[in-house]
Design a protein around this motif. Structure first.
Motif, short mmCIF file in Angstrom:
data_model
loop_
_atom_site.label_atom_id
_atom_site.label_comp_id
_atom_site.label_asym_id
_atom_site.label_seq_id
_atom_site.Cartn_x
_atom_site.Cartn_y
_atom_site.Cartn_z
N ASP A 169 -0.80 4.05 -2.14
CA ASP A 169 -1.91 4.70 -1.44
C ASP A 169 -1.39 5.70 -0.41
O ASP A 169 -1.93 6.80 -0.26
CB ASP A 169 -2.78 3.66 -0.74
CG ASP A 169 -3.62 2.84 -1.71
OD1 ASP A 169 -3.34 2.91 -2.92
OD2 ASP A 169 -4.53 2.13 -1.26
N ARG A 170 -0.34 5.31 0.30
CA ARG A 170 0.22 6.19 1.33
C ARG A 170 0.80 7.46 0.71
O ARG A 170 0.62 8.57 1.24
CB ARG A 170 1.31 5.46 2.12
CG ARG A 170 1.91 6.31 3.23
CD ARG A 170 3.14 5.66 3.84
NE ARG A 170 4.19 5.44 2.85
CZ ARG A 170 4.98 6.40 2.39
NH1 ARG A 170 4.84 7.66 2.78
NH2 ARG A 170 5.93 6.11 1.51
N ILE A 171 1.50 7.31 -0.43
CA ILE A 171 2.10 8.47 -1.10
C ILE A 171 1.01 9.46 -1.49
O ILE A 171 1.12 10.67 -1.24
CB ILE A 171 2.89 8.02 -2.34
CG1 ILE A 171 4.15 7.26 -1.93
CG2 ILE A 171 3.27 9.23 -3.20
CD1 ILE A 171 4.88 6.60 -3.09
N ASN A 182 0.80 -1.23 0.00
CA ASN A 182 0.00 0.00 0.00
C ASN A 182 0.83 1.28 0.00
O ASN A 182 0.34 2.34 0.41
CB ASN A 182 -0.96 0.02 1.20
CG ASN A 182 -1.85 -1.20 1.25
OD1 ASN A 182 -2.39 -1.62 0.24
ND2 ASN A 182 -1.99 -1.78 2.43
N GLU A 183 2.08 1.21 -0.47
CA GLU A 183 2.89 2.43 -0.45
C GLU A 183 2.35 3.48 -1.42
O GLU A 183 2.41 4.68 -1.15
CB GLU A 183 4.35 2.14 -0.79
CG GLU A 183 5.22 3.38 -0.64
CD GLU A 183 6.70 3.11 -0.64
OE1 GLU A 183 7.44 3.94 -0.08
OE2 GLU A 183 7.13 2.09 -1.21
N SER A 212 -2.03 9.67 -0.22
CA SER A 212 -2.67 10.19 1.00
C SER A 212 -1.83 11.30 1.62
O SER A 212 -2.37 12.31 2.08
CB SER A 212 -2.90 9.06 2.01
OG SER A 212 -3.83 8.13 1.52
N ASP A 213 -0.52 11.12 1.63
CA ASP A 213 0.38 12.14 2.18
C ASP A 213 0.33 13.43 1.37
O ASP A 213 0.64 14.51 1.88
CB ASP A 213 1.82 11.62 2.23
CG ASP A 213 2.02 10.56 3.30
OD1 ASP A 213 1.12 10.40 4.15
OD2 ASP A 213 3.08 9.90 3.28
#
Length: 218
Positions: free
Chosen positions: A141-143, A138-139, A145-146
């Motif tokens: 998605d995290r990028i 899920n990296e 989201s950040d």
């Protein structure tokens, strides 16, 4: 899908006079074809400093091979698993493991002896666990989201697969670079866990009344 660069997207925004407008007075759509053949549709929205993007590909369940139904949906999920630059802690260490997994799947597909197929599958499981320890789930998605992203999602239908996200307007360059990387240089990792997710989505759709009605009508 052809890859593209963020300057091309910016050119589409800046050179709107050279593009054609479509639609009524309430919604104007700018259409532009980039040098690489990618069609860009832009609809200006001055109400908030954000943009909503969809990347539409001509690939859906209709195009699945008869022997591998569900492939388009599976590909949709795998395109969220990153590239050599994100989604992994050490791609140089991960790549030989992923290559070995691919080779084992090829061997298994050609093997008719069920006992030998089971042995190969056990080896796939073993190496997959080793590769999963290097991956970063899920990296992507995290990028997003950040960056302030929301609505990070995708869907697969009969003749299309669509990737979508809503981001602050000042992140359009970052979005274009990430998507270009995603489509030009994907790395297919975490096969097993994602296959389970696809199966679960399929099982939920079987119980969905709207989906059942649509399948009967179409």
């Amino acid at each position: 899908m052809t890859s593209y660069s963020s300057p091309q997207i910016q050119d589409s925004l800046q050179e709107s006079n050279a593009s054609s407008y479509q639609g009524g007075s309430s919604m104007k759509v700018i259409q532009k074809t980039l040098d690489n053949g990618l069609t860009v549709l832009l609809s200006p929205n001055p109400e908030e400093p954000r943009f909503y993007a969809e990347i539409v590909t001509r690939a859906g369940s209709k195009h699945d091979p008869e022997t591998n139904t569900g492939l388009a949906h599976y590909l949709e999920h795998l395109l969220f698993k990153g590239t050599k630059n994100f989604g992994t802690t050490d791609f140089e260490k991960e790549k030989p493991l992923l290559d070995k997994i691919t080779d084992l799947y090829e061997q298994r597909s050609k093997e008719s002896n069920q006992s030998k197929r089971a042995i190969i599958y056990d080896e796939i499981n073993r190496i997959s666990q080793e590769a999963a320890a290097i991956a970063v789930p899920n990296e992507m998605d995290r990028i997003y989201s950040d960056m302030g992203g929301k609505g990070i999602n995708a869907h697969t239908w009969h003749e299309e697969t669509v990737y979508k996200v809503d981001l602050p307007a000042n992140r359009i360059d970052h979005w274009a670079k990430i998507e270009a990387e995603r489509f030009a240089n994907p790395v297919f990792r975490l096969f097993h866990t994602e296959l389970e997710t696809v199966y679960e989505e399929k099982n939920r759709s079987i119980d969905n009344k709207d989906r059942l009605l649509h399948r009967e009508v179409n």
